[in-house]
Design an enzyme around this catalytic site. Structure first.
Site, PDB file in Angstrom:
ATOM      1  N   LYS A  81      13.996  -2.522 151.294  1.00  0.00           N
ATOM      2  CA  LYS A  81      13.907  -1.887 152.609  1.00  0.00           C
ATOM      3  C   LYS A  81      14.050  -2.877 153.748  1.00  0.00           C
ATOM      4  O   LYS A  81      14.681  -2.630 154.753  1.00  0.00           O
ATOM      5  CB  LYS A  81      12.513  -1.237 152.745  1.00  0.00           C
ATOM      6  CG  LYS A  81      12.485   0.249 152.571  1.00  0.00           C
ATOM      7  CD  LYS A  81      11.203   0.944 153.039  1.00  0.00           C
ATOM      8  CE  LYS A  81       9.916   0.177 152.996  1.00  0.00           C
ATOM      9  NZ  LYS A  81       8.710   0.979 153.263  1.00  0.00           N
ATOM     10  N   LYS A 123      12.723  -8.613 152.847  1.00  0.00           N
ATOM     11  CA  LYS A 123      11.710  -9.651 152.626  1.00  0.00           C
ATOM     12  C   LYS A 123      10.538  -9.066 151.829  1.00  0.00           C
ATOM     13  O   LYS A 123      10.306  -7.853 151.846  1.00  0.00           O
ATOM     14  CB  LYS A 123      11.231 -10.256 153.949  1.00  0.00           C
ATOM     15  CG  LYS A 123      10.596  -9.297 154.909  1.00  0.00           C
ATOM     16  CD  LYS A 123      10.077 -10.075 156.114  1.00  0.00           C
ATOM     17  CE  LYS A 123       9.165  -9.238 156.904  1.00  0.00           C
ATOM     18  NZ  LYS A 123       9.206  -8.586 157.977  1.00  0.00           N
TER      19      LYS A 123
HETATM   20  N1  C2G Z   1      -1.349   2.609 159.444  1.00  0.00           N
HETATM   21  C1  C2G Z   1      -2.175   3.132 160.432  1.00  0.00           C
HETATM   22  N2  C2G Z   1      -2.492   2.363 161.524  1.00  0.00           N
HETATM   23  C2  C2G Z   1      -2.011   1.111 161.647  1.00  0.00           C
HETATM   24  C3  C2G Z   1      -1.175   0.567 160.662  1.00  0.00           C
HETATM   25  C4  C2G Z   1      -0.852   1.354 159.550  1.00  0.00           C
HETATM   26  O1  C2G Z   1      -2.630   4.292 160.351  1.00  0.00           O
HETATM   27  N3  C2G Z   1      -2.330   0.421 162.741  1.00  0.00           N
HETATM   28  C5  C2G Z   1      -0.999   3.452 158.288  1.00  0.00           C
HETATM   29  C6  C2G Z   1       0.504   3.737 158.208  1.00  0.00           C
HETATM   30  O2  C2G Z   1       0.848   4.771 159.087  1.00  0.00           O
HETATM   31  C7  C2G Z   1       0.661   4.117 156.748  1.00  0.00           C
HETATM   32  C8  C2G Z   1      -0.429   3.255 156.055  1.00  0.00           C
HETATM   33  O3  C2G Z   1      -1.319   2.801 157.089  1.00  0.00           O
HETATM   34  O4  C2G Z   1       0.367   5.500 156.550  1.00  0.00           O
HETATM   35  C9  C2G Z   1       0.176   2.053 155.343  1.00  0.00           C
HETATM   36  O5  C2G Z   1       0.914   1.324 156.300  1.00  0.00           O
HETATM   37  P1  C2G Z   1       2.014   0.259 155.839  1.00  0.00           P
HETATM   38  O6  C2G Z   1       1.424  -0.693 154.903  1.00  0.00           O
HETATM   39  O7  C2G Z   1       2.703  -0.232 157.065  1.00  0.00           O
HETATM   40  O8  C2G Z   1       2.958   1.173 154.971  1.00  0.00           O
HETATM   41  P2  C2G Z   1       4.520   1.355 155.083  1.00  0.00           P
HETATM   42  O9  C2G Z   1       5.208   0.044 155.004  1.00  0.00           O
HETATM   43  O10 C2G Z   1       4.759   2.265 156.239  1.00  0.00           O
HETATM   44  O11 C2G Z   1       4.836   2.061 153.690  1.00  0.00           O
HETATM   45  O12 C2G Z   1       6.601   5.533 151.102  1.00  0.00           O
HETATM   46  C10 C2G Z   1       6.314   5.048 152.335  1.00  0.00           C
HETATM   47  C11 C2G Z   1       5.984   3.608 152.376  1.00  0.00           C
HETATM   48  O13 C2G Z   1       5.458   3.114 151.182  1.00  0.00           O
HETATM   49  C12 C2G Z   1       5.067   3.399 153.557  1.00  0.00           C
END
Ligand code: C2G
Length: 132
Positions: free
Chosen positions: A45, A48
């Site tokens: 995606k 990295k």
């Molecule tokens: N999140 C949140 N508030 C933040 C940061 C993240 O509510 N300040 C939530 C995101 O919206 C997500 C979850 O935490 O629902 C995990 O965030 P990420 O690790 O950034 O996940 P992402 O890379 O968006 O992976 O199939 C979808 C992917 O696997 C989602």
């Protein structure tokens, strides 16, 4: 009957925004299942890998008291299969994904929660980079 709730994420550099969404998801009243995106999926995606390995990210999430079950999310294209396999009643995601998973509303309830403001794994990386 307990509801089965599923959510997905990378959860790199575990922070309060991650915990908040997992707590809110758990509060929907049931069994919380979390799909941890693999290193390979992240690489595909974003070109990295996360700072923490998928094993570390999975162990950290698994150790949280609000989480009942974890598994690896290997492909974005398998989301429907994961929801079905885990017999999820509700899919929860942060609202950065608003609308993106509405297609699954034929098999489960789809809910987006507001993101916690002013924190993200990328911001943490940026702050650490700039701090000497
Ligand atoms: N999140 C949140 N508030 C933040 C940061 C993240 O509510 N300040 C939530 C995101 O919206 C997500 C979850 O935490 O629902 C995990 O965030 P990420 O690790 O950034 O996940 P992402 O890379 O968006 O992976 O199939 C979808 C992917 O696997 C989602």
């Amino acid at each position: 009957m307990k509801k089965r709730i599923i959510t997905f994420g990378t959860f790199d550099l575990l922070h309060i925004g991650h915990l908040n969404i997992l707590k809110r998801a758990k509060q929907m009243g049931g069994h919380l299942i979390v799909g941890i995106s693999t290193d390979q999926l992240n690489f595909n995606k974003k070109a990295k890998k996360p700072i923490y390995s998928q094993e570390e990210r999975l162990q950290l999430i698994e150790a949280l008291g609000v989480v009942d079950e974890v598994f690896y999310e290997e492909s974005l294209a398998l989301k429907r299969t994961y929801i079905i396999e885990h017999r999820a009643d509700i899919l929860v995601m942060g609202n950065d994904w608003a609308g993106k998973f509405d297609e699954f509303s034929d098999i489960c309830e789809v809910t987006y929660f507001p993101r916690t403001p002013s924190i993200s794994s990328s911001e943490i990386i940026e702050i650490v980079r700039q701090t000497k």
